[in-house]
Each structure stands twice: as structure tokens, then as C-alpha cells.
Design a protein around this motif. Structure first.
Motif, PDB file in Angstrom:
ATOM      1  N   SER A  17      37.962 -39.504  -0.347  1.00 53.30           N
ATOM      2  CA  SER A  17      37.320 -39.376   0.954  1.00 53.30           C
ATOM      3  C   SER A  17      35.965 -40.062   0.912  1.00 53.30           C
ATOM      4  O   SER A  17      35.207 -39.892  -0.038  1.00 53.30           O
ATOM      5  CB  SER A  17      37.150 -37.899   1.305  1.00 53.30           C
ATOM      6  N   GLU A  18      35.676 -40.808   1.956  1.00 56.24           N
ATOM      7  CA  GLU A  18      34.401 -41.516   2.069  1.00 56.24           C
ATOM      8  C   GLU A  18      33.794 -41.158   3.418  1.00 56.24           C
ATOM      9  O   GLU A  18      34.459 -41.270   4.454  1.00 56.24           O
ATOM     10  CB  GLU A  18      34.675 -43.019   1.985  1.00 56.24           C
ATOM     11  N   SER A  19      32.561 -40.676   3.407  1.00 57.34           N
ATOM     12  CA  SER A  19      31.919 -40.234   4.649  1.00 57.34           C
ATOM     13  C   SER A  19      30.585 -40.936   4.840  1.00 57.34           C
ATOM     14  O   SER A  19      29.855 -41.172   3.884  1.00 57.34           O
ATOM     15  CB  SER A  19      31.667 -38.732   4.618  1.00 57.34           C
ATOM     16  N   GLU A  20      30.293 -41.236   6.080  1.00 58.24           N
ATOM     17  CA  GLU A  20      28.993 -41.783   6.445  1.00 58.24           C
ATOM     18  C   GLU A  20      28.481 -40.955   7.625  1.00 58.24           C
ATOM     19  O   GLU A  20      29.164 -40.792   8.628  1.00 58.24           O
ATOM     20  CB  GLU A  20      29.124 -43.242   6.871  1.00 58.24           C
ATOM     21  N   TYR A  21      27.299 -40.411   7.461  1.00 57.10           N
ATOM     22  CA  TYR A  21      26.721 -39.574   8.502  1.00 57.10           C
ATOM     23  C   TYR A  21      25.667 -40.360   9.259  1.00 57.10           C
ATOM     24  O   TYR A  21      24.809 -40.991   8.651  1.00 57.10           O
ATOM     25  CB  TYR A  21      26.092 -38.313   7.898  1.00 57.10           C
ATOM     26  N   PHE A  39      25.565 -31.403   3.406  1.00 56.40           N
ATOM     27  CA  PHE A  39      26.637 -32.241   3.928  1.00 56.40           C
ATOM     28  C   PHE A  39      27.681 -32.532   2.850  1.00 56.40           C
ATOM     29  O   PHE A  39      28.881 -32.537   3.112  1.00 56.40           O
ATOM     30  CB  PHE A  39      26.061 -33.535   4.511  1.00 56.40           C
ATOM     31  N   HIS A  40      27.228 -32.748   1.626  1.00 56.10           N
ATOM     32  CA  HIS A  40      28.158 -32.973   0.517  1.00 56.10           C
ATOM     33  C   HIS A  40      29.009 -31.721   0.283  1.00 56.10           C
ATOM     34  O   HIS A  40      30.223 -31.819   0.093  1.00 56.10           O
ATOM     35  CB  HIS A  40      27.384 -33.336  -0.756  1.00 56.10           C
ATOM     36  N   LYS A  41      28.372 -30.564   0.299  1.00 53.18           N
ATOM     37  CA  LYS A  41      29.088 -29.305   0.068  1.00 53.18           C
ATOM     38  C   LYS A  41      30.146 -29.072   1.145  1.00 53.18           C
ATOM     39  O   LYS A  41      31.263 -28.645   0.848  1.00 53.18           O
ATOM     40  CB  LYS A  41      28.091 -28.150   0.034  1.00 53.18           C
TER      41      LYS A  41
END
Length: 65
Positions: A17-21, A39-41
Motif C-alpha cells: 500500500s502506498e499513500s499520499e496525504y 496517519f501511519h498508524k
């Protein structure tokens, strides 16, 4: 957000999973800078919930045990 599931071997699947906030408001930008672990948690919890669903059929809406 980008999720990838790839077959590692006949019995195993690798999930990535790759996320960009991106934050629009100043308070959220500050929170993102000061508390990135929150956010990581949360992302980690979503991945664990998906794993429980995929492997055990557990519905995360049932609550945490």
C-alpha cells in the motif's frame, strides 16, 4: 492511495500500500507535520483489517476483540 496485490507463490499473496496525504486546511497541514505517526498508524490498521478479512473472512465492522 495505491494498493497492489501480487502472487508471491501458490499459497502466498504480497500486499503493498502506498499513500499520499494532501491537506487543504492549515490545521490539518500542521497536524500532518507534527503527528505523522497518527496517519501511519491508521494506514497500518486498515492493512491489518484487510488481511483479517482476506484470510479469515472477519468483518471489521463487528468490532475489535
Amino acid at each position: 492511495m495505491r494498493d497492489r496485490l501480487t502472487k508471491a507463490d501458490p499459497e502466498t499473496t504480497l500486499g503493498e500500500s502506498e499513500s499520499e496525504y494532501r491537506f487543504d486546511s492549515l490545521p490539518m497541514r500542521l497536524m500532518g507535520q507534527l503527528m505523522p505517526r497518527v496517519f501511519h498508524k491508521q494506514s497500518q490498521q486498515h492493512m491489518q483489517d484487510f488481511k483479517a478479512f482476506a484470510e479469515q473472512g472477519k468483518d471489521v465492522r463487528e468490532g475489535r476483540n
